[in-house]
Design an enzyme around this catalytic site. Structure first.
Site, PDB file in Angstrom:
ATOM      1  CB  ALA A   1      -0.929  -0.022   1.211  1.00  0.00           C
ATOM      2  CB  SER A   2       0.021   4.821   0.050  1.00  0.00           C
ATOM      3  OG  SER A   2      -0.786   4.806   1.209  1.00  0.00           O
TER       4      SER A   2
ATOM      5  CB  ALA B   1       3.540  -0.342   5.520  1.00  0.00           C
ATOM      6  CD  GLN B   2       6.917  -4.052   0.293  1.00  0.00           C
ATOM      7  OE1 GLN B   2       6.544  -3.410  -0.696  1.00  0.00           O
ATOM      8  NE2 GLN B   2       7.997  -4.830   0.254  1.00  0.00           N
ATOM      9  CB  VAL B   3       1.855  -7.287   4.652  1.00  0.00           C
ATOM     10  CG1 VAL B   3       1.806  -8.501   5.577  1.00  0.00           C
ATOM     11  CG2 VAL B   3       1.177  -6.094   5.314  1.00  0.00           C
TER      12      VAL B   3
ATOM     13  CG  ASP C   1      -9.737   0.834   6.135  1.00  0.00           C
ATOM     14  OD1 ASP C   1     -10.683   0.983   5.353  1.00  0.00           O
ATOM     15  OD2 ASP C   1      -8.560   0.655   5.754  1.00  0.00           O
TER      16      ASP C   1
END
Length: 524
Positions: free
Chosen positions: A131-132, A134-136, A288
């Protein structure tokens, strides 16, 4: 001056991207003053071929980078600012970006955890979502000789610098808009950007997201239908968040839900009741709750992920929500109106009776429809629209609640189109009202008030001592006058000297101006 030029240059670039993506093509020229109409025509000239199709604004915001993408998502929760139609368009904005390199992610993890990745994790796979901010990644850790799967969230490199720069541009626009527009001041655009700035700051410190998970885990530890992934605090820092890996079924995976023969109407009930329980009982809710952030585990419980955006409601806001819901159910519109005035949301110079009449216009159509046609989220949306006619200031916490309820209700009705939202919500709302507004709640409120009064009384001696000290100092000043140190006198002299010099310069400028005017008049 230089700062303003820099802001304007970056905003011109953003305007160019909007023009290329056809965003200005949806603006009604009749609503724009003549100079703006010329600008719209010029913008249409540079519109790229094919820009008229698809979500124009979403494309433009994605092209402009993470901060604009986050701004679009945030404005989707603020229909009072951008309008209902645009807010609905922005709801479809997907916070998905290409992942950054595995080597960069491992460098961030190693620097943050202060040890090599191989020492922190038994394995670390490639990014599974980006995502804008962070990433997983999916990884594994070894505990007591047993390997366990974990989700590792890694902040994008240098994302904070990019956000700070773009947020400064947003503040520049908001300050100038409020300086020249009464409508911008009513919408409190500076506060809107402030709220977004605080939200982004929390999202970019993954320790705070971990803390939100921990708090919600404590709040929901006895809930039968909801749980939160466990945080691995030993592998969590500002830039890295490690948590339990969830193997459940994502609620947007309808094929797997059908294959697993999940009771879909019951799943819809769990979604609604969990959200209302968190909002009313705890005053702390996941803001969210789209289907991609919700999973169904093997025990049949909902599991939420991505706690970057959270909502909070104080006791006053929770009481407000419960009482207006009860007022609409019982058709006590006068009470609904009174609650707005008691909470201080509507200025006292307005008429309670007129406000109750406006609320009746919202409530009466509800009682002419069958249960599954009644939307609690739409009710709150209409209520917030009506309150604008009575000078109700924007309440960001209520707007966030209302928008989250729109999403939650949509998710629940996706599983059961005939869902009776009021019947499902009734036990949660009624339990809260009986506990907080009934006899037990009044007794607890009285006990709490007595405790507050006791703390005030206990502090009276200290307050009295400080008051006596202040009075003695005032008496001394009255008797002897104010005593200034030599340094203070010198500083005052320098300040007065600067003022005198500026007054002299100003007088000479004024004199020169008048002389110029006289010369010009004589020549005429």
């Amino acid at each position: 001056m230089i700062s303003a030029v820099t802001h304007i240059a970056r905003l011109v670039r953003a305007g160019f991207v909007f023009a290329r993506e056809g965003v200005f093509g949806v603006v009604d020229p009749g609503l724009v003053p003549p100079p703006g109409q010329l600008a719209l025509k010029l913008a249409r000239i540079i519109e790229r071929p094919g820009a008229k199709s698809g979500p124009r604004l979403s494309r433009a915001l994605t092209r402009l980078g993470p901060a604009y993408l986050k701004l679009g998502q945030f404005l989707a929760t603020r229909p009072d600012v951008v309008g209902v139609a645009m807010a609905r368009d922005l709801e479809a904005l997907q916070d998905r970006l290409p992942p950054f390199a595995q080597s960069e992610a491992e460098a961030v993890i190693a620097a943050s955890l202060e040890r090599p990745v191989a020492q922190a994790f038994a394995s670390l796979g490639p990014a599974v979502a980006a995502a804008s901010i962070a990433q997983v990644h999916r990884g594994e850790v070894t505990r007591d000789g047993v390997r366990k799967s974990v989700a590792v969230k890694v902040l994008r490199p240098n994302v904070a610098t990019r956000f700070r720069r773009d947020l400064a541009d947003f503040f520049f626009v908001a300050h100038n808009a409020e300086a020249h527009s009464a409508e911008a001041r009513r919408l409190r655009l500076i506060e809107v950007i402030n709220t977004m700035s605080r939200s982004v700051a929390i999202e970019m410190d993954l320790r705070l997201e971990a803390a939100a998970m921990s708090e919600m885990a404590e709040n929901t530890r006895d809930d039968p239908d909801f749980r939160v992934p466990a945080v691995d605090w030993d592998r969590t820092t500002h830039n890295v968040l490690t948590m339990e890996w969830i193997d459940g079924i994502a609620l947007n995976d309808h094929a797997r839900l059908a294959q697993s023969q999940v009771d879909l109407p019951d799943l819809g009930r769990k979604v609604i009741q969990s959200f209302l329980r968190h909002a009313l009982r705890d005053g702390f809710f996941h803001a969210d709750m789209h289907p991609g952030n919700l999973f169904l585990d093997e025990t049949g419980r909902l599991v939420a992920v991505d706690f970057g955006i959270m909502g909070r409601l104080g006791l006053k806001e929770r009481r407000f929500l419960a009482e207006i819901l009860l007022g609409f159910i019982t058709r006590d519109y006068r009470r609904v109106a009174e609650v707005h005035f008691e909470a201080g949301y509507v200025p006292g110079h307005h008429s309670v009776e007129n406000f109750a009449q406006a609320i009746r216009a919202i409530g009466e159509p509800i009682h002419n429809r069958i249960a599954e046609e009644i939307s609690m989220a739409k009710l709150l949306t209409l209520l917030l629209e009506v309150t604008g006619l009575f000078d109700m200031q924007t309440r960001p916490e209520l707007i966030l609640l209302q928008k989250t309820m729109v999403v939650v209700e949509g998710v629940a009705r996706g599983f059961d189109p005939k869902l009776d939202i009021w019947k499902v919500a009734d036990p949660v709302v009624r339990e809260w009202i009986e506990r907080n507004l009934g006899p037990i709640g009044r007794i607890q409120g009285a006990v709490s008030g007595a405790g507050d009064l006791g703390r005030v009384l206990a502090g009276l001696p200290a307050i009295a001592t400080r008051s006596v000290t202040v009075l003695e100092q005032l008496e001394k000043m009255t008797r002897e006058g104010v005593t200034l140190s030599p340094e203070s006198i010198a500083a005052l002299g320098r300040a007065e000297g600067r003022k005198s010099r500026w007054r002299t310069v100003a007088l000479w400028i004024i004199a020169a101006t008048f002389i110029g005017i006289l010369v010009a008049v004589r020549q005429i």
